[in-house]
Design a protein around this motif. Structure first.
Motif, PDB file in Angstrom:
ATOM      1  N   ASP A  55      89.349   8.207 -40.829  1.00 11.80           N
ATOM      2  CA  ASP A  55      89.728   8.445 -39.439  1.00 11.80           C
ATOM      3  C   ASP A  55      89.028   9.703 -38.920  1.00 11.80           C
ATOM      4  O   ASP A  55      89.654  10.738 -38.669  1.00 11.80           O
ATOM      5  CB  ASP A  55      91.247   8.583 -39.335  1.00 11.80           C
ATOM      6  N   VAL A  56      87.701   9.612 -38.765  1.00 10.08           N
ATOM      7  CA  VAL A  56      86.899  10.738 -38.288  1.00 10.08           C
ATOM      8  C   VAL A  56      86.015  10.264 -37.142  1.00 10.08           C
ATOM      9  O   VAL A  56      85.704   9.068 -37.045  1.00 10.08           O
ATOM     10  CB  VAL A  56      86.031  11.332 -39.422  1.00 10.08           C
ATOM     11  N   PRO A  57      85.588  11.171 -36.260  1.00 12.67           N
ATOM     12  CA  PRO A  57      84.651  10.768 -35.203  1.00 12.67           C
ATOM     13  C   PRO A  57      83.345  10.254 -35.801  1.00 12.67           C
ATOM     14  O   PRO A  57      82.824  10.842 -36.761  1.00 12.67           O
ATOM     15  CB  PRO A  57      84.424  12.068 -34.420  1.00 12.67           C
ATOM     16  N   VAL A  58      82.842   9.160 -35.249  1.00 17.60           N
ATOM     17  CA  VAL A  58      81.550   8.606 -35.672  1.00 17.60           C
ATOM     18  C   VAL A  58      80.580   8.787 -34.514  1.00 17.60           C
ATOM     19  O   VAL A  58      80.727   8.158 -33.463  1.00 17.60           O
ATOM     20  CB  VAL A  58      81.678   7.123 -36.066  1.00 17.60           C
ATOM     21  N   VAL A  59      79.606   9.665 -34.695  1.00 17.25           N
ATOM     22  CA  VAL A  59      78.715  10.076 -33.610  1.00 17.25           C
ATOM     23  C   VAL A  59      77.314   9.488 -33.830  1.00 17.25           C
ATOM     24  O   VAL A  59      76.702   9.721 -34.879  1.00 17.25           O
ATOM     25  CB  VAL A  59      78.609  11.616 -33.546  1.00 17.25           C
ATOM     26  N   PRO A  60      76.792   8.715 -32.870  1.00 21.53           N
ATOM     27  CA  PRO A  60      75.421   8.197 -33.000  1.00 21.53           C
ATOM     28  C   PRO A  60      74.399   9.296 -32.721  1.00 21.53           C
ATOM     29  O   PRO A  60      74.575  10.107 -31.811  1.00 21.53           O
ATOM     30  CB  PRO A  60      75.364   7.101 -31.935  1.00 21.53           C
ATOM     31  N   VAL A  61      73.354   9.317 -33.526  1.00 21.58           N
ATOM     32  CA  VAL A  61      72.261  10.281 -33.352  1.00 21.58           C
ATOM     33  C   VAL A  61      70.944   9.522 -33.507  1.00 21.58           C
ATOM     34  O   VAL A  61      70.804   8.704 -34.421  1.00 21.58           O
ATOM     35  CB  VAL A  61      72.328  11.417 -34.393  1.00 21.58           C
ATOM     36  N   VAL A  62      69.990   9.785 -32.623  1.00 21.24           N
ATOM     37  CA  VAL A  62      68.698   9.095 -32.720  1.00 21.24           C
ATOM     38  C   VAL A  62      67.553  10.097 -32.747  1.00 21.24           C
ATOM     39  O   VAL A  62      67.655  11.217 -32.236  1.00 21.24           O
ATOM     40  CB  VAL A  62      68.482   8.093 -31.566  1.00 21.24           C
ATOM     41  N   HIS A  63      66.455   9.648 -33.386  1.00 18.17           N
ATOM     42  CA  HIS A  63      65.209  10.406 -33.426  1.00 18.17           C
ATOM     43  C   HIS A  63      64.127   9.558 -32.774  1.00 18.17           C
ATOM     44  O   HIS A  63      64.080   8.348 -32.971  1.00 18.17           O
ATOM     45  CB  HIS A  63      64.782  10.691 -34.870  1.00 18.17           C
ATOM     46  N   TRP A  64      63.233  10.205 -32.062  1.00 20.16           N
ATOM     47  CA  TRP A  64      62.066   9.512 -31.545  1.00 20.16           C
ATOM     48  C   TRP A  64      60.909  10.504 -31.505  1.00 20.16           C
ATOM     49  O   TRP A  64      61.071  11.635 -31.050  1.00 20.16           O
ATOM     50  CB  TRP A  64      62.321   8.929 -30.158  1.00 20.16           C
ATOM     51  N   GLY A  65      59.767  10.092 -32.014  1.00 15.67           N
ATOM     52  CA  GLY A  65      58.593  10.960 -32.069  1.00 15.67           C
ATOM     53  C   GLY A  65      58.188  11.317 -33.487  1.00 15.67           C
ATOM     54  O   GLY A  65      57.020  11.630 -33.738  1.00 15.67           O
ATOM     55  N   THR A  66      59.121  11.288 -34.427  1.00 16.67           N
ATOM     56  CA  THR A  66      58.782  11.622 -35.808  1.00 16.67           C
ATOM     57  C   THR A  66      57.788  10.629 -36.399  1.00 16.67           C
ATOM     58  O   THR A  66      56.933  11.001 -37.214  1.00 16.67           O
ATOM     59  CB  THR A  66      60.047  11.664 -36.689  1.00 16.67           C
ATOM     60  N   LEU A  67      57.881   9.363 -35.990  1.00 15.88           N
ATOM     61  CA  LEU A  67      56.962   8.348 -36.500  1.00 15.88           C
ATOM     62  C   LEU A  67      55.522   8.624 -36.056  1.00 15.88           C
ATOM     63  O   LEU A  67      54.575   8.321 -36.784  1.00 15.88           O
ATOM     64  CB  LEU A  67      57.395   6.955 -36.036  1.00 15.88           C
ATOM     65  N   ARG A 100      49.971  13.125 -38.594  1.00 15.15           N
ATOM     66  CA  ARG A 100      49.259  13.673 -37.444  1.00 15.15           C
ATOM     67  C   ARG A 100      50.134  14.649 -36.652  1.00 15.15           C
ATOM     68  O   ARG A 100      50.684  14.302 -35.597  1.00 15.15           O
ATOM     69  CB  ARG A 100      48.808  12.539 -36.513  1.00 15.15           C
ATOM     70  N   PRO A 101      50.273  15.879 -37.121  1.00 15.86           N
ATOM     71  CA  PRO A 101      50.985  16.885 -36.319  1.00 15.86           C
ATOM     72  C   PRO A 101      50.239  17.119 -35.010  1.00 15.86           C
ATOM     73  O   PRO A 101      49.009  17.135 -34.990  1.00 15.86           O
ATOM     74  CB  PRO A 101      50.935  18.137 -37.209  1.00 15.86           C
ATOM     75  N   SER A 102      50.961  17.285 -33.936  1.00 14.57           N
ATOM     76  CA  SER A 102      50.314  17.493 -32.645  1.00 14.57           C
ATOM     77  C   SER A 102      51.323  18.019 -31.628  1.00 14.57           C
ATOM     78  O   SER A 102      52.436  17.495 -31.513  1.00 14.57           O
ATOM     79  CB  SER A 102      49.715  16.184 -32.118  1.00 14.57           C
ATOM     80  N   TRP A 103      50.914  19.028 -30.892  1.00 16.48           N
ATOM     81  CA  TRP A 103      51.774  19.538 -29.830  1.00 16.48           C
ATOM     82  C   TRP A 103      51.731  18.657 -28.586  1.00 16.48           C
ATOM     83  O   TRP A 103      52.424  18.917 -27.611  1.00 16.48           O
ATOM     84  CB  TRP A 103      51.391  20.986 -29.506  1.00 16.48           C
ATOM     85  N   ARG A 104      50.933  17.606 -28.628  1.00 20.10           N
ATOM     86  CA  ARG A 104      50.977  16.618 -27.548  1.00 20.10           C
ATOM     87  C   ARG A 104      52.122  15.633 -27.778  1.00 20.10           C
ATOM     88  O   ARG A 104      52.453  14.841 -26.900  1.00 20.10           O
ATOM     89  CB  ARG A 104      49.647  15.866 -27.468  1.00 20.10           C
ATOM     90  N   THR A 105      52.716  15.677 -28.971  1.00 12.74           N
ATOM     91  CA  THR A 105      53.840  14.812 -29.314  1.00 12.74           C
ATOM     92  C   THR A 105      55.148  15.577 -29.128  1.00 12.74           C
ATOM     93  O   THR A 105      55.247  16.748 -29.501  1.00 12.74           O
ATOM     94  CB  THR A 105      53.743  14.349 -30.790  1.00 12.74           C
ATOM     95  N   THR A 106      56.138  14.913 -28.551  1.00 11.80           N
ATOM     96  CA  THR A 106      57.477  15.490 -28.445  1.00 11.80           C
ATOM     97  C   THR A 106      58.414  14.720 -29.361  1.00 11.80           C
ATOM     98  O   THR A 106      58.499  13.494 -29.275  1.00 11.80           O
ATOM     99  CB  THR A 106      58.010  15.429 -27.003  1.00 11.80           C
ATOM    100  N   ILE A 107      59.085  15.440 -30.242  1.00 14.04           N
ATOM    101  CA  ILE A 107      60.089  14.835 -31.109  1.00 14.04           C
ATOM    102  C   ILE A 107      61.458  15.124 -30.525  1.00 14.04           C
ATOM    103  O   ILE A 107      61.838  16.285 -30.342  1.00 14.04           O
ATOM    104  CB  ILE A 107      59.978  15.374 -32.551  1.00 14.04           C
ATOM    105  N   THR A 108      62.165  14.057 -30.201  1.00  9.78           N
ATOM    106  CA  THR A 108      63.488  14.171 -29.587  1.00  9.78           C
ATOM    107  C   THR A 108      64.567  13.774 -30.578  1.00  9.78           C
ATOM    108  O   THR A 108      64.448  12.765 -31.273  1.00  9.78           O
ATOM    109  CB  THR A 108      63.602  13.260 -28.352  1.00  9.78           C
ATOM    110  N   VAL A 109      65.614  14.583 -30.652  1.00 12.87           N
ATOM    111  CA  VAL A 109      66.829  14.232 -31.389  1.00 12.87           C
ATOM    112  C   VAL A 109      67.972  14.321 -30.387  1.00 12.87           C
ATOM    113  O   VAL A 109      68.121  15.336 -29.708  1.00 12.87           O
ATOM    114  CB  VAL A 109      67.096  15.171 -32.577  1.00 12.87           C
ATOM    115  N   ARG A 110      68.719  13.243 -30.268  1.00  9.67           N
ATOM    116  CA  ARG A 110      69.812  13.222 -29.289  1.00  9.67           C
ATOM    117  C   ARG A 110      71.065  12.604 -29.896  1.00  9.67           C
ATOM    118  O   ARG A 110      70.997  11.577 -30.568  1.00  9.67           O
ATOM    119  CB  ARG A 110      69.420  12.424 -28.041  1.00  9.67           C
ATOM    120  N   ALA A 111      72.212  13.224 -29.641  1.00  8.72           N
ATOM    121  CA  ALA A 111      73.510  12.674 -30.034  1.00  8.72           C
ATOM    122  C   ALA A 111      74.204  12.108 -28.809  1.00  8.72           C
ATOM    123  O   ALA A 111      73.985  12.579 -27.683  1.00  8.72           O
ATOM    124  CB  ALA A 111      74.383  13.749 -30.679  1.00  8.72           C
TER     125      ALA A 111
END
Length: 252
Positions: free
Chosen positions: A154-166, A177-188
C-alpha cells in the motif's frame, strides 16, 4: 515542475554520496539535462517508481532524479552487477536490491523491496525487465513482478519516464554519442490510481484462485504501463501506440 525547496534530504550514507559524485557530473556532460515533476516523488515515506527503460544510461538519470528530490533510490537490478568490482560494493553499500531471474531466489527481490517499503524507502523498478526492443523506443509489455509488488504494497506508485538517453547510448546498435544537441528528459507523473484494485485483492484474500490473481495482476500492470506510456507520449509530443512487444523470458 522544478525541485522542491523545503524538503529535508534523506540520509543515504557514504556509498550514496560516492555514486552522486560520479553520476551528477556524468549526467551534465553527456547531454543537456531536463528533470521535471520532482514534486511527484513523495517527500517522505515509502514509494515505488515504475519507469520505462530505453538505455543502460537510464538508471544513472533515475538515480540523480530521485536524489534531486532529496530521496535515496533503491533499485531492483540484475544480480550479476554485484559481481562487478567496485560497482558491486557500491550497490551493496547503498542498499540496492539484486534480482536473480529464473532461479528459486527470484521472489527474494520482491521481499527485499517490501522490506525497503517498511523502512520508508523509495524503490525503483523497470517493469519491462530489460531495455525495450521496440524500434521506436516505446515500452514493451511488462513482467509480473512490478504488478505483484504494487498490488500487495500500500504505497504510492509513481510513473517516471526517460527520453533522450537512447540517442546518447544505444546498446543494440553499439552506439555511444554524447552531444549537447541532445536533451535528456526525466519526468515523473501523478501516482497511478490502484486503491480499487488493491481493495478487490484484499477481498479475494491471500489464497485467491489463479484466475483471480492473473486478472488482478493484468489490470495492475495495464494501469501502470498506461500511465508510463501516456507520460512518455507527452514528453515525446506524439501519441503512444498500443503495446505489441513482449520481453524475452519471465520472472520479476
Amino acid at each position: 515542475m522544478g525541485e522542491p525547496v523545503a524538503r529535508a534530504r534523506e540520509k543515504g550514507g557514504p556509498w550514496v554520496a560516492l555514486a552522486a559524485a560520479v553520476f551528477y557530473p556524468m549526467t551534465l556532460l553527456l547531454a543537456k539535462r531536463r528533470m521535471e515533476g520532482l514534486d511527484h516523488v513523495p517527500e517522505r515515506g515509502p514509494a515505488m517508481l515504475v519507469c520505462n527503460h530505453i538505455s543502460y544510461l537510464d538508471p544513472v538519470y533515475t538515480a540523480v532524479f530521485v536524489h534531486r528530490a532529496k530521496r535515496v533510490p533503491r533499485f531492483l537490478a540484475k544480480a550479476s552487477l554485484w559481481d562487478v568490482p567496485v560497482l558491486g560494493r557500491t550497490l551493496s553499500g547503498s542498499r540496492q536490491i539484486p534480482v536473480s531471474r529464473g532461479s528459486v531466489e527470484a521472489g527474494a527481490s520482491l521481499d527485499a523491496a517490501r522490506t525497503s517499503f517498511a523502512d520508508d524507502g523509495v524503490v525503483v523498478i523497470y517493469p519491462e525487465g530489460t531495455i525495450t526492443r521496440d524500434p521506436e523506443g516505446w515500452p514493451m509489455n511488462a513482467r509480473s513482478g512490478a504488478a505483484r509488488l504494487a498490488l500487495d504494497s500500500d504505497v504510492p506508485v509513481v510513473p517516471v519516464v526517460h527520453w533522450g538517453t537512447l540517442s546518447v547510448y544505444d546498446h543494440y546498435k553499439r552506439r555511444f554519442r554524447p552531444s549537447w544537441r541532445t536533451t535528456i528528459t526525466v519526468r515523473a507523473g501523478d501516482p497511478v490510481p490502484l486503491d480499487d484494485v488493491r481493495a478487490r485483492a484484499r477481498e479475494a484474500g491471500p489464497d485467491r484462485d489463479r484466475s483471480t490473481e492473473v486478472a488482478l495482476l493484468r489490470e495492475t500492470t495495464e494501469r501502470m504501463m498506461s500511465a508510463v506510456r501516456d507520460l512518455l507520449a507527452d514528453v515525446r509530443g506524439e501519441p503512444a501506440p498500443e503495446p505489441t512487444r513482449r520481453p524475452r523470458g519471465s520472472g520479476t
